[in-house]
Design a protein around this motif. Structure first.
Motif, PDB file in Angstrom:
ATOM      1  N   LEU A 328       8.336 -11.039   3.689  1.00  0.00           N
ATOM      2  CA  LEU A 328       8.884 -10.548   4.959  1.00  0.00           C
ATOM      3  C   LEU A 328       9.994 -11.470   5.464  1.00  0.00           C
ATOM      4  CD1 LEU A 328       5.663  -9.310   6.777  1.00  0.00           C
ATOM      5  CD2 LEU A 328       7.482  -7.899   5.787  1.00  0.00           C
ATOM      6  N   VAL A 350      11.142  -2.959   3.895  1.00  0.00           N
ATOM      7  CA  VAL A 350       9.712  -3.167   3.599  1.00  0.00           C
ATOM      8  C   VAL A 350       9.312  -2.383   2.350  1.00  0.00           C
ATOM      9  CG1 VAL A 350       7.372  -2.866   4.484  1.00  0.00           C
ATOM     10  CG2 VAL A 350       9.188  -3.693   6.010  1.00  0.00           C
ATOM     11  N   LEU A 388       8.438  -6.631   9.779  1.00  0.00           N
ATOM     12  CA  LEU A 388       9.606  -7.322   9.243  1.00  0.00           C
ATOM     13  C   LEU A 388      10.245  -8.210  10.301  1.00  0.00           C
ATOM     14  CD1 LEU A 388      11.481  -7.507   6.702  1.00  0.00           C
ATOM     15  CD2 LEU A 388      12.931  -5.848   7.854  1.00  0.00           C
TER      16      LEU A 388
END
Ligand code: ZN
Length: 424
Positions: A328, A350, A388
């Motif tokens: 992330l 993602v 994120l």
């Protein structure tokens, strides 16, 4: 027998704090001050905290943010992509902002900062004919509300420029009289940057206020109002009292110009503040290929229908000092540098970190469908976009069907309260 000298008693004693030098010390704290510092202080505290040898720094100082605009992105219909679009969109939003609404968002933003270790910050606040002093008054209350926790300075900032009739200057003067800490400015976006700087210097000097301007936030090598700012700073004896934020146009000038400007800035004692997150995201969008951001042109590759994934590459080795093997975190860097920030793009990043990678590696039985391998991660986030942007910590990592890692694996579900990334 000599009388025993009583140990000093402090409100707080922080034990075993590791300084940046590596030394481990105890700190005795009373009346808001560090009163004693040394290894194994012979003192006691009404509150005893144990840093257990962990790094202890002075609180972070965030010298440039916009608390009046913070956390308002959800109000946008179309996410803007350039600085000009962002200013226009922001203008549309703020016309409707009440003091209470600004105060509520700013409270959340300062709480986020405080939870992450920031104890001093300087916020700009829009002062213009549509918002008037609503933002300023809201942030004055925020400054009061957090006093004793976060030292907040407020810069009265003419985001929409100065008008010929001088009405904005009137508002700026009122803000300074009512306690603004500094005056802002935006010379490169004004028709005559020198006049803009002159008019704001005049107000600053009337009130003995410091100056903190948004300077040359563009990709054009021709935007060099910083040179005149440096000249005026010296001429007015304002050395050490002027801050210039952004200065992104310096990334577009030739080497000689860069060194000439930096020498002038240094001689004027101007502090420069760079804003990497916003400027990596906004600047460089007008460039057409070749655009050297040092990356695969990800948007173009995705638009061409190609399966794109991303990875960590090097982790703190000969190639880069960075890297935490956190997908992330790397995805967040990608979002900034590749200009991918709409909700759909955040989700797509993602997906790159999960399904696209699995496809590139031809992993069988990948996913959360029935029959897939039970390899999964539970994140402290409600959506992929949130995960994120917050670089959400993993609460549970289940691999091969067994819980093997994650915050809750170590500390139990109560750890969920440690929402350091402050959403909602
Ligand atoms: Zn700014």
């Amino acid at each position: 027998l000599p009388e025993a000298v009583p140990h000093p008693r402090y409100e707080v004693v922080l034990r075993h704090a590791r300084l940046a030098s590596g030394a481990i010390v105890d700190l005795g704290i009373a009346a808001g001050r560090i009163c004693a510092r040394g290894p194994q202080l012979a003192a006691s505290g009404s509150v005893e905290l144990d840093a257990a040898g962990h790094l202890t720094l002075p609180g972070f100082v965030d010298p440039h943010l916009h608390l009046d605009k913070a956390l308002s992105r959800g109000e946008l219909r179309e996410p803007p992509e350039t600085l000009a679009e962002a200013i226009t969109a922001s203008r549309g939003l703020k016309a409707h902002w009440t003091e209470a609404a600004i105060e509520a968002r700013a409270t959340r933003a300062v709480t986020m900062a405080l939870r992450a270790g920031t104890t001093a910050l300087r916020t700009h606040v829009d002062v213009d004919l549509s918002l008037g002093l609503r933002g300023f008054h809201a942030l004055c209350r925020i400054r009061e509300q957090f006093s004793g926790q976060v030292r907040i300075q407020i810069v009265a900032f003419p985001q929409e420029g100065l008008d010929p009739a001088g009405k904005v200057e009137g508002l700026l003067r009122r803000a300074l009289r009512e306690g603004a800490d500094a005056i802002g400015g935006l010379p490169a976006l004004s028709p005559d940057p020198r006049v803009h700087i002159d008019r704001l210097f005049a107000i600053a000097k009337e009130h003995g206020a410091d100056i903190d301007m948004h300077v040359d936030e563009s990709d054009s090598p021709l935007d060099l109002s910083i040179e005149y700012l440096a000249e005026r700073t010296q001429r007015d004896g304002y050395e050490g009292r002027v801050v210039a934020g952004h200065c992104t146009s310096l990334a577009a000038v030739d080497e000689d110009t860069l060194h000439r400007v930096l020498a002038a800035v240094g001689a004027a004692g101007i502090s420069l503040v760079t804003l990497p997150s916003t400027n990596l995201y906004l600047q460089g969008r007008g460039d057409r290929p070749p655009v050297r951001r040092g990356l695969l042109p990800v948007r173009a590759a995705v638009a061409a229908g190609i399966n794109v994934a991303y990875g960590s590459d090097n982790i703190r080795d000969a190639f880069t000092p960075f890297g935490n093997a956190r997908m992330l975190e790397t995805g967040l860097v990608l979002g900034h540098a590749a200009h991918m920030g709409s909700p759909a793009e955040l989700r797509s990043i993602v997906r790159m970190a999960t399904h696209n990678g699995a496809r590139a590696l031809r992993l069988p039985d990948y996913g959360l469908d029935e029959g897939c391998r039970a390899d999964l991660v539970v994140l402290d986030a409600a959506s992929p976009e949130d995960a994120l942007v917050a670089v959400a910590p993993a609460l549970w990592v289940v691999a091969g069907g067994k819980p093997v890692a994650g915050l809750w694996a170590h500390r139990g579900p109560g750890a969920a309260d440690a929402r350091l990334y402050g959403r909602g």
